[in-house]
Write a protein that holds these residues in place. Structure first.
Motif, short mmCIF file in Angstrom:
data_model
loop_
_atom_site.label_atom_id
_atom_site.label_comp_id
_atom_site.label_asym_id
_atom_site.label_seq_id
_atom_site.Cartn_x
_atom_site.Cartn_y
_atom_site.Cartn_z
N ILE A 235 0.87 -1.18 0.00
CA ILE A 235 0.00 0.00 0.00
C ILE A 235 0.91 1.23 0.00
O ILE A 235 1.75 1.38 0.88
CB ILE A 235 -0.92 0.00 1.23
N PRO A 236 0.78 2.13 -0.96
CA PRO A 236 1.72 3.25 -1.04
C PRO A 236 1.60 4.27 0.09
O PRO A 236 2.61 4.85 0.51
CB PRO A 236 1.39 3.89 -2.40
N TYR A 237 0.36 4.54 0.57
CA TYR A 237 0.15 5.60 1.56
C TYR A 237 -0.72 5.07 2.71
O TYR A 237 -1.77 4.47 2.48
CB TYR A 237 -0.55 6.81 0.93
N LEU A 238 -0.27 5.36 3.93
CA LEU A 238 -1.01 4.98 5.13
C LEU A 238 -1.04 6.19 6.06
O LEU A 238 0.01 6.71 6.44
CB LEU A 238 -0.33 3.80 5.84
N THR A 239 -2.25 6.64 6.41
CA THR A 239 -2.40 7.76 7.34
C THR A 239 -3.01 7.26 8.64
O THR A 239 -4.04 6.58 8.62
CB THR A 239 -3.29 8.87 6.74
N LEU A 240 -2.39 7.61 9.75
CA LEU A 240 -2.86 7.20 11.08
C LEU A 240 -3.19 8.44 11.90
O LEU A 240 -2.37 9.36 12.02
CB LEU A 240 -1.78 6.37 11.80
N TYR A 241 -4.40 8.44 12.47
CA TYR A 241 -4.84 9.56 13.32
C TYR A 241 -4.35 9.28 14.73
O TYR A 241 -4.98 8.55 15.48
CB TYR A 241 -6.37 9.61 13.27
N SER A 242 -3.23 9.87 15.09
CA SER A 242 -2.58 9.52 16.36
C SER A 242 -3.01 10.40 17.52
O SER A 242 -3.11 9.93 18.66
CB SER A 242 -1.06 9.58 16.21
N PHE A 243 -3.26 11.69 17.26
CA PHE A 243 -3.60 12.62 18.35
C PHE A 243 -4.31 13.81 17.73
O PHE A 243 -3.75 14.52 16.90
CB PHE A 243 -2.34 13.08 19.10
N SER A 244 -5.56 14.03 18.13
CA SER A 244 -6.33 15.12 17.55
C SER A 244 -6.13 16.41 18.34
O SER A 244 -5.70 16.39 19.50
CB SER A 244 -7.82 14.75 17.51
N SER A 245 -6.48 17.51 17.72
CA SER A 245 -6.38 18.80 18.41
C SER A 245 -7.36 18.87 19.57
O SER A 245 -7.17 19.67 20.50
CB SER A 245 -6.64 19.94 17.41
N GLU A 246 -8.40 18.04 19.56
CA GLU A 246 -9.36 18.00 20.67
C GLU A 246 -8.87 17.12 21.83
O GLU A 246 -9.40 17.22 22.94
CB GLU A 246 -10.71 17.47 20.18
N ASN A 247 -7.86 16.29 21.59
CA ASN A 247 -7.39 15.39 22.64
C ASN A 247 -6.70 16.11 23.79
O ASN A 247 -6.49 15.52 24.86
CB ASN A 247 -6.42 14.34 22.07
N TRP A 248 -6.35 17.39 23.60
CA TRP A 248 -5.71 18.14 24.68
C TRP A 248 -6.65 18.32 25.87
O TRP A 248 -6.20 18.67 26.97
CB TRP A 248 -5.25 19.52 24.18
N SER A 249 -7.94 18.08 25.68
CA SER A 249 -8.89 18.22 26.79
C SER A 249 -8.88 17.01 27.73
O SER A 249 -9.55 17.02 28.76
CB SER A 249 -10.31 18.42 26.24
N ARG A 250 -8.12 15.99 27.40
CA ARG A 250 -8.04 14.81 28.25
C ARG A 250 -7.23 15.12 29.52
O ARG A 250 -6.51 16.13 29.58
CB ARG A 250 -7.39 13.65 27.49
N PRO A 251 -7.32 14.26 30.55
CA PRO A 251 -6.55 14.50 31.78
C PRO A 251 -5.05 14.63 31.50
O PRO A 251 -4.51 13.97 30.61
CB PRO A 251 -6.84 13.25 32.61
N LYS A 252 -4.39 15.49 32.27
CA LYS A 252 -2.98 15.79 32.02
C LYS A 252 -2.11 14.54 32.09
O LYS A 252 -1.19 14.38 31.28
CB LYS A 252 -2.48 16.82 33.04
N ASP A 253 -2.38 13.63 33.03
CA ASP A 253 -1.52 12.46 33.12
C ASP A 253 -1.64 11.57 31.89
O ASP A 253 -0.67 10.96 31.44
CB ASP A 253 -1.80 11.66 34.40
N GLU A 254 -2.85 11.52 31.31
CA GLU A 254 -3.02 10.72 30.09
C GLU A 254 -2.30 11.39 28.92
O GLU A 254 -1.67 10.71 28.10
CB GLU A 254 -4.50 10.54 29.78
N ILE A 255 -2.40 12.71 28.83
CA ILE A 255 -1.70 13.42 27.76
C ILE A 255 -0.19 13.23 27.89
O ILE A 255 0.51 12.96 26.90
CB ILE A 255 -2.05 14.92 27.79
N ASP A 256 0.33 13.34 29.11
CA ASP A 256 1.76 13.15 29.33
C ASP A 256 2.20 11.76 28.89
O ASP A 256 3.26 11.58 28.28
CB ASP A 256 2.11 13.36 30.80
N ASP A 257 1.36 10.76 29.19
CA ASP A 257 1.69 9.40 28.80
C ASP A 257 1.68 9.26 27.28
O ASP A 257 2.56 8.63 26.69
CB ASP A 257 0.71 8.41 29.43
#
Length: 251
Positions: free
Chosen positions: A61-83
């Protein structure tokens, strides 16, 4: 030892998708169902990333895009974001040499200006080191949101018009597409989302205008070669008409 082709894989032919995009969802629920902390779900999700990159390479497959971290994910708990940030850094440091050796070109899309300097430097190092590779192009959507991407592209085009470098009539769908983070890349043929959720969550809104969607009930940590083949088989069974009529037999 090379993977043995499955019966589903044996049915794949020359009509393989050129570009596969994946929303990697369900790490937390995978962990919760096993009585494990969410952090272990995210760690298992990284292993699924490694399996999927290898599978995409094996399937050519020539191209693979993975959604790893969205701009909305910053609202998650700080310890989860740090991890999550720690996992991303370790993935880059641990896997970069292997990706480069396997001729993988890495491209990162999303807003970089607000990312902390160490992460930004790692991203830039990765993209620069692999820039000339000619195998799989691995696109990582990090700190990414499609509405923000479209807004940035529109703002840049407006600035070009204001500076006299563009006329308003020069702004075409093709020019706007080229101004997006994915400029120069083909649109996804198929978008896969794990965890049973049936939405695309602000991911590649412009690029997915004619993309086929495949929603899988499995959580992301369980994803790998076999599920990728299954999703592609679903894609291949569909008739893509791009707004036209179905092909009619002339017999």
């Amino acid at each position: 030892m090379a993977d043995t082709p499955t019966s589903s894989e044996a049915t794949l032919s020359e009509s393989m998708p050129r570009h596969v995009a994946i929303i990697m969802d369900g790490n937390g629920r995978w962990a919760a169902e096993r009585g494990l902390p969410r952090a272990l779900g995210h760690r298992s999700g990284v292993e699924a990333v490694r399996r999927t990159v290898k599978a995409a390479t094996d399937l050519k497959i020539p191209y693979l895009t993975l959604y790893s971290f969205s701009s909305e994910n910053w609202s998650r708990p700080k310890d989860e974001i740090d991890d999550l940030m720690g996992l991303m850094k370790r993935f880059i440091r641990r896997d970069l040499a292997d990706l480069h050796q396997n001729n993988v070109r890495v491209k990162v899309i999303g807003e970089r200006e607000t990312i902390e300097p160490e992460m930004r430097a790692l991203i830039e190092e990765t993209c620069e080191l692999t820039r000339e590779n000619t195998g799989l192009t691995l696109i990582i959507a990090f700190n990414y949101g499609a509405r923000g991407e479209i807004t940035r592209a529109a703002r840049w085009l407006a600035e070009e018009v204001a500076a006299g470098r563009l006329a308003p009539g020069d702004i075409t769908p093709e020019r706007l597409s080229g101004a997006l983070d994915t400029g120069g890349l083909p649109d996804p043929d198929v978008l896969i989302r794990t965890s049973g959720e049936c939405r695309i969550s602000n991911f590649l809104l412009w690029q997915c205008a004619y993309t086929e969607f495949v929603f899988l009930d499995a959580y992301w940590p369980d994803f790998g070669h076999e599920m990728l083949v299954e999703a592609i088989s679903q894609y291949k069974a569909r008739e893509r008409r791009f707004g036209g009529l179905p092909c009619l037999s002339t017999a």
